[in-house]
Enzyme design. Structure first.
Site, mmCIF file in Angstrom:
data_model
loop_
_atom_site.group_PDB
_atom_site.id
_atom_site.type_symbol
_atom_site.label_atom_id
_atom_site.label_comp_id
_atom_site.label_asym_id
_atom_site.label_seq_id
_atom_site.Cartn_x
_atom_site.Cartn_y
_atom_site.Cartn_z
ATOM 1 N N ILE A 121 1.805 0.517 -6.599
ATOM 2 C CA ILE A 121 1.547 -0.546 -7.580
ATOM 3 C C ILE A 121 2.116 -0.181 -8.953
ATOM 4 N N ARG A 178 -28.443 4.348 -3.747
ATOM 5 C CA ARG A 178 -27.280 3.470 -3.724
ATOM 6 C C ARG A 178 -27.698 2.145 -3.092
ATOM 7 N N TYR A 233 -13.662 8.851 -12.036
ATOM 8 C CA TYR A 233 -13.398 7.653 -11.221
ATOM 9 C C TYR A 233 -13.915 6.395 -11.910
ATOM 10 N N THR A 235 -16.079 -1.923 -9.203
ATOM 11 C CA THR A 235 -17.260 -1.221 -8.693
ATOM 12 C C THR A 235 -18.451 -1.350 -9.637
ATOM 13 N N ASP A 236 -19.649 -1.173 -9.077
ATOM 14 C CA ASP A 236 -20.855 -1.167 -9.914
ATOM 15 C C ASP A 236 -20.946 0.111 -10.759
ATOM 16 N N GLU A 237 -20.151 1.139 -10.395
ATOM 17 C CA GLU A 237 -20.271 2.428 -11.101
ATOM 18 C C GLU A 237 -19.868 2.329 -12.566
ATOM 19 N N GLY A 287 -22.620 15.636 -12.914
ATOM 20 C CA GLY A 287 -22.738 14.307 -13.544
ATOM 21 C C GLY A 287 -23.212 13.223 -12.593
ATOM 22 N N ASP A 298 0.860 -1.194 0.000
ATOM 23 C CA ASP A 298 0.000 0.000 0.000
ATOM 24 C C ASP A 298 0.892 1.239 0.000
ATOM 25 N N ALA A 299 0.520 2.219 -0.811
ATOM 26 C CA ALA A 299 1.332 3.442 -0.931
ATOM 27 C C ALA A 299 1.077 4.409 0.222
ATOM 28 N N THR A 348 -3.098 5.769 -10.982
ATOM 29 C CA THR A 348 -3.164 4.551 -10.154
ATOM 30 C C THR A 348 -4.118 3.514 -10.744
ATOM 31 N N LYS A 356 -11.937 3.094 -13.446
ATOM 32 C CA LYS A 356 -12.163 1.711 -12.998
ATOM 33 C C LYS A 356 -12.609 0.851 -14.193
HETATM 34 P P1 NAD Z 1 -9.757 3.580 -0.180
HETATM 35 O O1 NAD Z 1 -9.595 4.854 -0.917
HETATM 36 O O2 NAD Z 1 -10.282 3.603 1.212
HETATM 37 O O3 NAD Z 1 -8.362 2.798 -0.126
HETATM 38 C C1 NAD Z 1 -7.493 2.702 -1.222
HETATM 39 C C2 NAD Z 1 -6.152 2.192 -0.710
HETATM 40 O O4 NAD Z 1 -5.277 2.081 -1.852
HETATM 41 C C3 NAD Z 1 -5.475 3.138 0.277
HETATM 42 O O5 NAD Z 1 -4.950 2.418 1.364
HETATM 43 C C4 NAD Z 1 -4.355 3.782 -0.541
HETATM 44 O O6 NAD Z 1 -3.237 4.146 0.239
HETATM 45 C C5 NAD Z 1 -4.034 2.657 -1.520
HETATM 46 N N1 NAD Z 1 -3.418 3.162 -2.772
HETATM 47 C C6 NAD Z 1 -3.858 4.204 -3.534
HETATM 48 N N2 NAD Z 1 -3.031 4.372 -4.580
HETATM 49 C C7 NAD Z 1 -2.078 3.408 -4.486
HETATM 50 C C8 NAD Z 1 -0.955 3.058 -5.289
HETATM 51 N N3 NAD Z 1 -0.659 3.738 -6.404
HETATM 52 N N4 NAD Z 1 -0.193 2.010 -4.913
HETATM 53 C C9 NAD Z 1 -0.496 1.312 -3.780
HETATM 54 N N5 NAD Z 1 -1.520 1.607 -2.976
HETATM 55 C C10 NAD Z 1 -2.319 2.649 -3.330
HETATM 56 O O7 NAD Z 1 -10.669 2.658 -1.115
HETATM 57 P P2 NAD Z 1 -11.747 1.575 -0.718
HETATM 58 O O8 NAD Z 1 -13.045 2.231 -0.522
HETATM 59 O O9 NAD Z 1 -11.191 0.687 0.339
HETATM 60 O O10 NAD Z 1 -11.834 0.766 -2.103
HETATM 61 C C11 NAD Z 1 -10.951 -0.315 -2.373
HETATM 62 C C12 NAD Z 1 -11.244 -0.853 -3.764
HETATM 63 O O11 NAD Z 1 -12.602 -1.275 -3.841
HETATM 64 C C13 NAD Z 1 -11.073 0.181 -4.867
HETATM 65 O O12 NAD Z 1 -10.501 -0.470 -5.976
HETATM 66 C C14 NAD Z 1 -12.485 0.643 -5.178
HETATM 67 O O13 NAD Z 1 -12.596 1.061 -6.522
HETATM 68 C C15 NAD Z 1 -13.255 -0.624 -4.918
HETATM 69 N N6 NAD Z 1 -14.659 -0.444 -4.496
HETATM 70 C C16 NAD Z 1 -14.969 0.394 -3.458
HETATM 71 C C17 NAD Z 1 -16.291 0.495 -3.022
HETATM 72 C C18 NAD Z 1 -16.691 1.369 -1.871
HETATM 73 O O14 NAD Z 1 -17.887 1.506 -1.589
HETATM 74 N N7 NAD Z 1 -15.765 1.968 -1.130
HETATM 75 C C19 NAD Z 1 -17.286 -0.270 -3.666
HETATM 76 C C20 NAD Z 1 -16.921 -1.095 -4.737
HETATM 77 C C21 NAD Z 1 -15.609 -1.187 -5.131
HETATM 78 O O1 DAU Z 2 -20.952 2.173 -5.937
HETATM 79 C C1 DAU Z 2 -19.679 1.856 -5.464
HETATM 80 C C2 DAU Z 2 -18.912 3.133 -5.211
HETATM 81 O O2 DAU Z 2 -19.450 3.701 -4.029
HETATM 82 C C3 DAU Z 2 -17.412 2.912 -5.063
HETATM 83 O O3 DAU Z 2 -16.896 2.429 -6.276
HETATM 84 C C4 DAU Z 2 -16.707 4.221 -4.686
HETATM 85 O O4 DAU Z 2 -15.332 3.971 -4.451
HETATM 86 C C5 DAU Z 2 -17.342 4.741 -3.413
HETATM 87 O O5 DAU Z 2 -16.764 5.975 -3.063
HETATM 88 C C6 DAU Z 2 -18.855 4.902 -3.604
HETATM 89 O O6 DAU Z 2 -19.159 5.973 -4.542
HETATM 90 P P1 DAU Z 2 -20.363 6.999 -4.269
HETATM 91 O O7 DAU Z 2 -20.096 8.219 -5.036
HETATM 92 O O8 DAU Z 2 -21.673 6.342 -4.422
HETATM 93 O O9 DAU Z 2 -20.105 7.219 -2.660
HETATM 94 P P2 DAU Z 2 -20.132 8.531 -1.762
HETATM 95 O O10 DAU Z 2 -20.096 8.053 -0.338
HETATM 96 O O11 DAU Z 2 -19.150 9.548 -2.180
HETATM 97 O O12 DAU Z 2 -21.582 9.111 -2.038
HETATM 98 C C7 DAU Z 2 -22.755 8.314 -1.803
HETATM 99 C C8 DAU Z 2 -23.940 9.150 -2.250
HETATM 100 O O13 DAU Z 2 -24.091 10.257 -1.336
HETATM 101 C C9 DAU Z 2 -23.797 9.781 -3.618
HETATM 102 O O14 DAU Z 2 -25.059 9.781 -4.263
HETATM 103 C C10 DAU Z 2 -23.341 11.200 -3.334
HETATM 104 C C11 DAU Z 2 -24.011 11.518 -2.013
HETATM 105 N N1 DAU Z 2 -23.267 12.452 -1.119
HETATM 106 C C12 DAU Z 2 -21.958 12.182 -0.861
HETATM 107 C C13 DAU Z 2 -21.228 13.025 -0.045
HETATM 108 C C14 DAU Z 2 -19.766 12.757 0.224
HETATM 109 C C15 DAU Z 2 -23.925 13.516 -0.544
HETATM 110 O O15 DAU Z 2 -25.133 13.736 -0.758
HETATM 111 N N2 DAU Z 2 -23.197 14.348 0.269
HETATM 112 C C16 DAU Z 2 -21.869 14.153 0.520
HETATM 113 O O16 DAU Z 2 -21.259 14.991 1.247
#
Ligand code: NAD
Ligand code: DAU
Length: 354
Positions: free
Chosen positions: A58, A222, A158, A132-134, A291, A31-32, A98, A162
């Site tokens: 990575i 969501r 983003y 991700t589903d996005e 968007g 992890d970076a 990344t 992905k």
């Molecule tokens: P996060 O942002 O919390 O963590 C990302 C981690 O990757 C961090 O620890 C960061 O230091 C590390 N990182 C970033 N750039 C790097 C690099 N160049 N080399 C090595 N390490 C690096 O993200 P998360 O929410 O834990 O998501 C993890 C994965 O799951 C991502 O690929 C994201 O797209 C996917 N995902 C997230 C969600 C969600 O709801 N959070 C849902 C579906 C999929």
């Molecule tokens: O669907 C999976 C994705 O879910 C992952 O791939 C992403 O890494 C993760 O960040 C997440 O993306 P979203 O954009 O859906 O998550 P976020 O928590 O940023 O926002 C959730 C919803 O809430 C979205 O519709 C935006 C809204 N939102 C978010 C923030 C931060 C607000 O209304 N206010 C806010 O301050």
């Protein structure tokens, strides 16, 4: 041993903790430690020889080659990414670096190591890409949930990055035979979630008496999954998923954002009442995300049919555990709210008119 990338982030750390709670197979955690990576989330593993942490990128091919040669992992579970949609709107370059270039470099280093394995080890090897589903874009109210064969229509920098990484992973299987599996998961929530994302931001702001910024009309939907359920899905797919296949992972928990925010407020009202009144008084509608995708929903029947996976938590049980965790871990929350965090909050919210 397995190589986990991004194992100090939200989902990665939960996965590593979950893995080592159920198995003695060591984890090499690369992890970076960007703003989103936090070793404090892995503090319970201090001194545990099964967890080998390496700070590195990575995109660093020489480092990857050295790690593969030294540790000879039987699988890669690839979480490392830039993950926040709003940050991708303000600064997309890091997402390309990344998520696209980094994944490419990791695939090439993996291919080089994997190509030299003997036939049984080659067949048993897995590259698990966590996505991700996005990537599927946005659904209308009446559309059916995303299936694995839906077309890719990413809408944010983003999700486009992905989507690109998913295509690379697919091509490395199709062209070189690398045994990959990809999971496309819905929104996660739970412990160690960085408070830039909706649920932890609402908890942290409410406790600080700050506004709860809801984008647009708050009716975006969501599909929420408790993070430990995501970890169990990844274990199931890593163990039994068919190489080259994609599995959609979701919680069967579609909720509009405004309902999520009201639920968080109600739980805080119950667990940490504020003499000034319900936390819902802090809800503030602000300018929408450019968007902004309207709705995500996952059809998770394939992973259930093929691998018997279903989430263990309902939204009611998972969100209660999550709010409790944030109340019990004020130290973790305080430490992640560094100067850089405050700068981000300023960048993202100061220009949004209420
Ligand atoms: P996060 O942002 O919390 O963590 C990302 C981690 O990757 C961090 O620890 C960061 O230091 C590390 N990182 C970033 N750039 C790097 C690099 N160049 N080399 C090595 N390490 C690096 O993200 P998360 O929410 O834990 O998501 C993890 C994965 O799951 C991502 O690929 C994201 O797209 C996917 N995902 C997230 C969600 C969600 O709801 N959070 C849902 C579906 C999929
Ligand atoms: O669907 C999976 C994705 O879910 C992952 O791939 C992403 O890494 C993760 O960040 C997440 O993306 P979203 O954009 O859906 O998550 P976020 O928590 O940023 O926002 C959730 C919803 O809430 C979205 O519709 C935006 C809204 N939102 C978010 C923030 C931060 C607000 O209304 N206010 C806010 O301050």
């Amino acid at each position: 041993m397995i190589l986990v990338t991004g194992g100090a982030g939200f989902i990665g750390a939960n996965f590593v903790l979950d893995w080592l709670a159920g198995s003695d197979e060591p984890v090499l955690n690369l992890d970076a430690l960007t703003y989103a990576g936090n070793l404090e989330s892995l503090a319970s593993l201090t001194g545990d020889a099964r967890h080998v942490f390496v700070k590195g990128d990575i995109g660093d091919r020489a480092l990857l080659d050295r790690l593969f040669a030294e540790h000879r992992p039987r699988a890669v579970v690839h979480f490392a990414a830039e993950s926040h949609v709003d940050r991708s709107i303000h600064g997309p370059a890091a997402f390309i670096k990344t998520n696209v270039e980094g994944t490419f470099t990791l695939l090439e280093a993996t291919r080089s190591f994997w190509s030299a394995l003997d036939a049984p080890a080659k067949a048993a090897f897995r590259f698990h890409h966590v996505s991700t589903d996005e990537v599927y874009g946005s659904l209308s109210k009446t559309d059916a949930p995303f299936t694995e064969t839906d077309t890719y229509e990413p809408n944010s920098p983003y999700s486009a990055s992905k989507a690109a990484s998913d295509h690379l992973v697919r091509a490395w299987h199709h062209t070189y035979g690398l045994p990959v599996v990809t999971t496309n998961c819905s929104n996660n929530y739970g412990p160690y979630h960085f408070p830039e994302k909706l649920i932890p931001l609402m908890i942290v702001n409410a406790l600080a008496g700050k506004p709860l910024p809801v984008y647009g009309d708050g009716q975006q939907v969501r599909d929420w999954l408790y993070v430990k359920d995501h970890a169990s899905a990844i274990r199931a797919v890593l163990a039994g998923g068919r190489p080259g296949e994609v599995y959609n992972i979701g919680g069967w928990n579609e909720k509009p954002n405004i309902e999520i925010v009201h639920t968080v407020c109600a739980l805080l009202d119950e667990m940490r009442p504020d003499p000034a009144g319900s936390y819902s008084r802090l809800i503030t509608y602000v300018t929408d995300r450019p968007g902004h995708d309207r709705r995500y929903a996952i059809d998770a029947r394939k992973v259930e049919r093929e691998l018997g996976w279903r989430p263990a938590e309902t939204f009611d049980t998972g969100i209660r555990k999550t709010v409790r965790w944030y109340l019990d871990n004020a130290g973790w929350v305080e430490h992640v709210q560094s100067g850089a965090y405050r700068e981000w909050v300023d960048t993202n919210y100061s220009a949004r008119a209420a």
